[in-house]
Motif scaffolding. Structure first.
Motif, mmCIF file in Angstrom:
data_model
loop_
_atom_site.group_PDB
_atom_site.id
_atom_site.type_symbol
_atom_site.label_atom_id
_atom_site.label_comp_id
_atom_site.label_asym_id
_atom_site.label_seq_id
_atom_site.Cartn_x
_atom_site.Cartn_y
_atom_site.Cartn_z
ATOM 1 N N ALA A 144 0.888 -1.140 -0.181
ATOM 2 C CA ALA A 144 0.025 0.029 -0.019
ATOM 3 C C ALA A 144 0.818 1.156 -0.153
ATOM 4 O O ALA A 144 0.505 2.325 -0.571
ATOM 5 N N PHE A 145 2.033 1.064 0.613
ATOM 6 C CA PHE A 145 2.906 2.437 1.014
ATOM 7 C C PHE A 145 3.388 2.757 -0.614
ATOM 8 O O PHE A 145 3.529 3.784 -0.825
ATOM 9 N N ILE A 146 3.768 1.799 -1.360
ATOM 10 C CA ILE A 146 4.384 1.905 -2.471
ATOM 11 C C ILE A 146 3.772 2.583 -3.660
ATOM 12 O O ILE A 146 4.033 3.222 -4.083
ATOM 13 N N TYR A 147 2.333 1.754 -3.473
ATOM 14 C CA TYR A 147 1.329 2.091 -4.466
ATOM 15 C C TYR A 147 1.165 3.727 -4.374
ATOM 16 O O TYR A 147 1.084 4.386 -5.124
ATOM 17 N N MET A 148 0.831 3.864 -2.988
ATOM 18 C CA MET A 148 0.303 5.301 -2.790
ATOM 19 C C MET A 148 1.566 6.241 -3.142
ATOM 20 O O MET A 148 1.199 7.673 -3.636
ATOM 21 N N GLY A 149 2.847 5.809 -2.640
ATOM 22 C CA GLY A 149 3.941 7.025 -3.023
ATOM 23 C C GLY A 149 4.251 7.025 -4.551
ATOM 24 O O GLY A 149 4.387 8.154 -5.006
ATOM 25 N N ILE A 150 4.030 6.024 -5.182
ATOM 26 C CA ILE A 150 4.086 6.099 -6.591
ATOM 27 C C ILE A 150 2.839 7.088 -7.257
ATOM 28 O O ILE A 150 3.226 7.841 -8.086
ATOM 29 N N GLY A 151 1.359 6.815 -6.925
ATOM 30 C CA GLY A 151 0.821 7.672 -7.117
ATOM 31 C C GLY A 151 0.701 9.262 -6.898
ATOM 32 O O GLY A 151 0.458 10.208 -7.736
ATOM 33 N N ASN A 152 1.286 9.289 -5.557
ATOM 34 C CA ASN A 152 1.686 10.610 -5.433
ATOM 35 C C ASN A 152 2.835 11.376 -6.256
ATOM 36 O O ASN A 152 2.857 12.595 -6.550
#
Length: 295
Positions: free
Chosen positions: A183-191
Motif C-alpha cells: 500500500a505504501f509503495i502504491y500510494m507513493g508512486i501515485g503521489n
C-alpha cells in the motif's frame, strides 16, 4: 494455515534482511547525498534560467526546498523501516513511531524555510521562526523521552507464548506488514506522478498514517487470540492509543502538535513503567503463593 504462515515468512524475511543490511544503509546514504546535491544544482539552474521549459513548474526556485525534500526522503525511508518492525514487539514498533515523529517535527522546522527569502531575514518571518523553535525543541524533547522509553523497555518483558503460537502470531504480523508495504509503495508512486503532472494532492504520508491506525487495531485484536490476559490486552491497546496520539499530532497545527507528541511519549513511558512495577510484582507474588500452597 501453517503453509500460509510459511509462505509469508519466506517472502518477508529476505526483504527484511536486505533492507536492514549495512551495505543497503550505505548505498541509501550515498544516494541521498547525491540526490540532495543534484536537487540544489537543479534549483540553481532554474534560478539562472538554464533549465528546459518542461521542468520549470516542477523545480522550485528556493534552495531551501532541497532541505525539506531531503528530509522527506529520509522520512519515507524511516516509514519503510517502521513497516519492517511491525512483526517485532509492540514496544519496539511504538519506539520506531516516536523516532518518526521526531523526524517529522524536524522536517516541519526545515519546511518553514521554504517561505523565507534568500538570504534569510528576521523581519516579517517572526511567526515562522516561532514554529521552527517549537518544532525543533519538540523534536529534541521527544528524542530525550524516547531514550528514557528504551531504558524502561529494557526492563520490561512481554507475556510468554508457546512456540507454535509465537510463530503464528509473528507470521500474521509479517503478512500485515507486507500488505502495508504494498500500500505504501502504491500510494507513493501515485503521489509522485501527481506531483509530476502538477495535480493537486495531499501528503500521502498522512494518508498512510490512517492505514497504520487501522493496522495497529488489527494487530491488537490478533494479539488477543494468542495473549488473552487482561494485562496483555490493556498494554497492547495502550500502545495503540499512544500511536493514535502520534497521528493526531501529525494533523494538529503548530505548537499543539508538539504537546500531543509529548503527551503520547509520556503515556507510553507511564504505561510501560506501571506494567513493570505493578503487574510484574503481582505476578511474582502469585507465583510465591502458589509455591507455598503446593508446599
Amino acid at each position: 494455515m501453517n503453509y500460509l504462515y510459511d509462505r509469508i515468512t519466506y517472502i518477508f524475511d529476505p526483504l527484511h534482511y536486505h533492507w536492514e543490511h549495512e551495505k543497503m544503509y550505505r548505498k541509501i546514504s550515498v544516494a541521498l547525498v547525491l540526490f540532495f546535491l543534484f536537487y540544489v544544482v537543479l534549483i540553481e539552474l532554474k534560478r539562472q534560467g538554464l533549465l528546459a521549459y518542461a521542468v520549470l513548474d516542477f523545480i522550485p526556485t528556493n534552495h531551501f526546498h532541497a532541505i525539506s525534500t531531503a528530509f522527506t526522503v529520509v522520512l519515507i525511508l524511516e516509514v519503510i523501516s517502521l513497516v519492517f518492525t511491525l512483526p517485532c514487539s509492540f514496544s519496539k514498533s511504538v519506539g520506531k513511531q516516536f523516532e518518526i515523529l521526531s523526524l517529522i517535527l524536524l522536517r516541519n522546522a526545515f519546511k518553514e524555510l521554504e517561505n523565507f527569502p534568500e538570504p534569510l531575514i528576521y523581519e516579517g518571518n517572526e511567526e515562522a521562526i516561532l514554529r521552527i523553535v517549537s518544532d525543533g525543541f519538540g523534536a529534541l524533547l521527544i528524542f530525550a523521552l524516547l531514550g528514557y522509553y528504551y531504558i524502561v523497555q529494557a526492563r520490561a518483558s512481554e507475556e510468554a507464548m508457546r512456540p507454535t503460537d509465537l510463530y503464528a502470531f509473528v507470521a500474521a504480523k509479517k503478512g500485515i506488514a507486507l500488505l502495508l508495504l504494498f500500500a505504501f509503495i502504491y500510494m507513493g508512486i501515485g503521489n509522485f506522478f501527481d506531483s509530476l503532472a502538477g495535480r493537486e494532492h495531499s501528503d500521502f504520508l498522512h494518508q498512510f498514517y490512517t492505514i497504520l491506525i487501522l493496522s495497529d487495531i488489527l494487530v491488537v485484536l490478533i494479539a488477543q487470540c494468542f495473549q488473552p490476559s487482561f494485562q496483555a490486552m490493556f498494554r497492547n491497546s495502550g500502545f495503540a492509543l499512544s500511536t493514535l496520539m502520534i497521528r493526531i499530532a501529525l494533523a494538529a497545527p503548530p505548537f499543539f502538535n508538539v504537546l500531543l507528541g509529548l503527551a503520547a511519549a509520556v503515556f507510553a513511558i507511564l504505561l510501560t513503567q506501571i506494567s513493570i512495577s505493578l503487574f510484574r510484582k503481582r505476578k511474582s507474588a502469585t507465583k510465591e503463593v502458589e509455591r507455598a500452597t503446593a508446599g
